[in-house]
Design an enzyme around this catalytic site. Structure first.
Site, PDB file in Angstrom:
ATOM      1  N   ALA A 165       9.562  35.222   0.805  1.00 51.20           N
ATOM      2  CA  ALA A 165       9.886  34.885  -0.584  1.00 51.20           C
ATOM      3  C   ALA A 165       8.966  33.785  -1.100  1.00 51.20           C
ATOM      4  O   ALA A 165       8.421  33.873  -2.203  1.00 51.20           O
ATOM      5  CB  ALA A 165      11.347  34.464  -0.704  1.00 51.20           C
ATOM      6  N   ASP A 166       8.792  32.743  -0.313  1.00 50.40           N
ATOM      7  CA  ASP A 166       7.921  31.638  -0.710  1.00 50.40           C
ATOM      8  C   ASP A 166       6.473  32.090  -0.853  1.00 50.40           C
ATOM      9  O   ASP A 166       5.802  31.797  -1.850  1.00 50.40           O
ATOM     10  CB  ASP A 166       7.982  30.518   0.340  1.00 50.40           C
ATOM     11  CG  ASP A 166       9.263  29.720   0.269  1.00 50.40           C
ATOM     12  OD1 ASP A 166       9.728  29.444  -0.845  1.00 50.40           O
ATOM     13  OD2 ASP A 166       9.797  29.365   1.334  1.00 50.40           O
ATOM     14  N   LEU A 167       5.985  32.793   0.160  1.00 51.29           N
ATOM     15  CA  LEU A 167       4.567  33.146   0.187  1.00 51.29           C
ATOM     16  C   LEU A 167       4.212  34.145  -0.904  1.00 51.29           C
ATOM     17  O   LEU A 167       3.190  34.003  -1.581  1.00 51.29           O
ATOM     18  CB  LEU A 167       4.197  33.709   1.564  1.00 51.29           C
ATOM     19  CG  LEU A 167       4.471  32.778   2.751  1.00 51.29           C
ATOM     20  CD1 LEU A 167       4.070  33.444   4.057  1.00 51.29           C
ATOM     21  CD2 LEU A 167       3.738  31.456   2.590  1.00 51.29           C
TER      22      LEU A 167
END
Length: 386
Positions: A165-167
């Site tokens: 999700a972050d990347l």
């Protein structure tokens, strides 16, 4: 070659992973990135671990090549200094908690201060809707978007080993910022971009979502196998090496059967197409498993190459550290630490032709560039304003 974003000024109200990945890629492309950190502890990712000569691996990876400026944005002085930076910035990037940036400076204030400013905010769930105010971390968003439930095996969900999700949100943010800068070239005015981690993962879930929404089909997770293609997954050789074999089309299926001497399967009309192989998945994968066990990894790799059947090794982390492709492409580069020591990190995967590194990038200590940045940007602003 000169990096394409030289001269671009980015102010990053960032923490953890998503926005730092975005801004680090902008820095890789030549932008001057000012990382605003809170007094005392700074970005909490500084304290994730001590694996890299006493520093956190995430922080080293995501923050080299930036300047660290400490500002207390809860004070009038801190906000004034932030506005001083934003007055001549090109990009404001943030991934603070919902509403945090607006409490510091409103969009209307920013438009009056710097009409050419491109703003990009990364949130968990977007600027509207019932989840808009929720704090979001990678695991939470993966769960909400169905990624975790569709990873692993039925009844045994798993979180992927990297922060998807972050990347993914960081990469979408970088792409969106570049598009907004191009739009500014045309219009002369800045754009506002919002990237939702949930939206990004929902986009990546689209094949499974479409199968459910339009076809009423709930595709179960398949572990290290492919959910809808077979044979496509790991198989163990006689010497204990795990090879991923990936048959993407019917011609490759016939070639694999030739290599593994699975003549009966190759001649079975029920298995000629992938849909038929899926219907008889256990038989197909069982036969391939038994056949692969008769081969040494070296001989099978050569045979698959000769037949044009895609394969790859199931590598452990240490195998990737030593991977010959990384060495051949000179992907490892030195990065300086605040202690004066040097470590190796991977270069950005963005490639705009071969180029020499201009200087040794460094991971900033907390607040290392506060005074010089405020002074330098004030001087540049004075020159611009005549």
């Amino acid at each position: 070659m000169t990096p394409p974003l030289v001269g671009l000024r980015v102010v990053a109200l960032e923490q953890a992973v998503a926005a730092p990945l975005c801004s680090r890629h902008l820095a890789d492309l030549g932008a001057d990135v000012i990382k605003i950190e809170r007094p005392g502890r700074g970005d909490f990712a500084r304290e994730y671990d001590t694996f890299v000569k006493g520093m956190a691996s995430h922080f080293v990876w995501l923050n080299y090549g930036k300047r660290s400026v400490v500002l207390d944005l809860k004070t009038t002085e801190g906000k004034s200094k932030l506005l001083q930076l934003l007055a001549s910035a090109d990009v404001l990037l943030s991934n603070l908690s919902p509403g945090a940036v607006e409490r510091i400076v409103s969009r209307e204030e920013l438009e009056q201060l710097n009409p050419r400013l491109v703003t990009c905010h990364i949130s968990g769930y977007g600027p509207s809707g019932p989840y808009r105010a929720r704090k979001a971390f990678d695991l939470l968003v993966q769960g909400e978007a169905g990624v975790t439930a569709n990873t692993g095996l039925p009844g045994a969900p798993a979180k992927p080993g990297v922060s998807l999700a972050d990347l993914s949100a960081g990469i979408y943010a970088a792409t969106s910022i570049l598009a907004a800068l191009r739009a500014r070239d045309i219009s002369g005015r800045g754009e506002h971009v919002h990237v939702s981690m949930f939206d990004v993962l929902a986009e990546w879930m689209s094949p499974l979502l479409l199968a459910q929404r339009e076809g009423g089909v709930d595709i179960p997770p398949a572990g290290t196998r492919h959910a809808t293609i077979t044979p496509y997954g790991p198989f163990v050789t006689a010497d204990g090496v795990t090879l991923n074999i990936a048959v993407q089309n019917d011609r490759q299926w016939q070639r694999l059967c030739e290599v593994l001497e699975l003549r009966t399967l190759a001649q079975d009309d029920r298995l000629a197409a992938n849909s038929g192989r899926l219907a008889h998945r256990n038989d197909v994968e069982g036969a391939v498993t038994d056949a692969v066990l008769k081969w040494s990894s070296t001989n099978l790799e050569m045979a698959l190459d000769d037949a044009g059947v895609p394969w790859g090794r199931m590598n452990a982390t240490i195998d990737v550290v030593r991977h010959p492709q990384l060495e051949a492409e000179s992907r490892w580069r030195p990065v300086g630490l605040p202690t004066g020591e040097t470590v190796s990190v991977l270069r950005s995967p963005f490639s705009l032709g071969r180029h020499q590194d201009q200087a040794l990038p460094k991971v900033p200590s907390l607040g290392e560039h506060t005074e010089e940045t405020l002074r330098d940007w004030s001087e540049k602003e004075a020159v611009v304003n005549g």
